[in-house]
Write a protein that holds these residues in place. Structure first.
Motif: not given
Ligand code: IPE
Ligand code: IPE
Ligand code: MG
Length: 224
Positions: A10, A172, A178
């Protein structure tokens, strides 16, 4: 030592990095692309067969149009400039998520997948307009339509990740803990590393440190 067949990432933190160092979220997305290139290279060096990158979630449509357009522009340029080289390196590109973009980008994505379909060195799964919940709902609908039974095996083979082994390792970046609707089913037994660094600052050394630590983990899968 644990084998490592599939890494999922992520790639979070581009916006914050861009704001902090270049006063622009979009600048962070651009620099984040350099990290993608470096990580792909290092993934091959480590002889890992699958790399899944979360690039745009179904929830990311809630962002300002300007940022969304910039992101897809970056992706278009990346594919136009880099697909030939990725193909030469025997890399296969697969898109997870539904291709509901501009006709130009849809076509580019389809062509890139087609071109690299038979490549065998590394499979890169790019999750774009991907959401795990909608992937699961689609799978259940398909099972119901085919009047098949609901089993783990049947569900797995009705997901977009059919034929892709579950990730061994999830990383991540960006200092949040999360999953943000990413591979909820497939990550059931993955080793998870939450990394403080923002994606543009994440480097090969960080990646190798995590891989090294992963390899030494005792993976139980319920056993003792
Ligand atoms: C998760 O990151 C999605 C990607 C890396 C493509 P986000 O930045 O969208 O996640 P949230 O909204 O903080 O949970
Ligand atoms: C992740 O970085 C990339 C995408 C979701 C496209 P972000 O854009 O979410 O960066 P932050 O989390 O806002 O810093
Ligand atoms: Mg984010």
């Amino acid at each position: 030592m644990n084998p490592l067949n599939h890494v999922a990432i992520i790639m979070d933190g581009n916006g914050r990095w861009g704001l902090k160092y270049k006063n622009s979220r979009n600048a962070g997305h651009k620099v984040g692309l350099n990290t993608v290139e470096k990580i792909i290279k290092e993934t091959i060096k480590n002889r890992i067969n699958f790399l899944t990158l979360f690039a745009f979630s179904t929830e990311n449509w809630k962002r300002p149009k300007k940022e969304i357009n910039y992101l897809f522009g970056l992706l278009e340029n990346f594919l136009i400039n880099r697909i030939e080289d990725l193909h030469k390196q025997n890399i296969k590109l697969k898109i997870l998520g539904s291709k509901k973009f501009s006709p130009k980008l849809n076509k580019l994505l389809r062509n890139s997948e087609r071109k690299t379909l038979n490549n065998t060195k590394l499979q890169i799964n790019l999750a774009l307009n991907y959401g795990s919940k909608s992937e699961l709902i689609d799978a259940f609908k398909r099972i119901k339509k085919n009047k098949s039974t609901i089993t783990e095996k049947n569900l797995s083979r009705n997901l977009q990740t059919k034929n892709i082994p579950d990730p061994d390792l999830l990383i991540r970046t960006g200092n949040t803990k999360r999953l943000s609707n990413f591979l909820l089913w497939q990550l059931a037994y993955s080793e998870i590393f939450f990394e403080k660094k923002l994606w543009p600052a994440f480097n090969v050394k960080d990646y190798n440190r995590i891989i090294k630590e992963y390899k030494l983990i005792k993976r139980n899968f319920g056993r003792i």
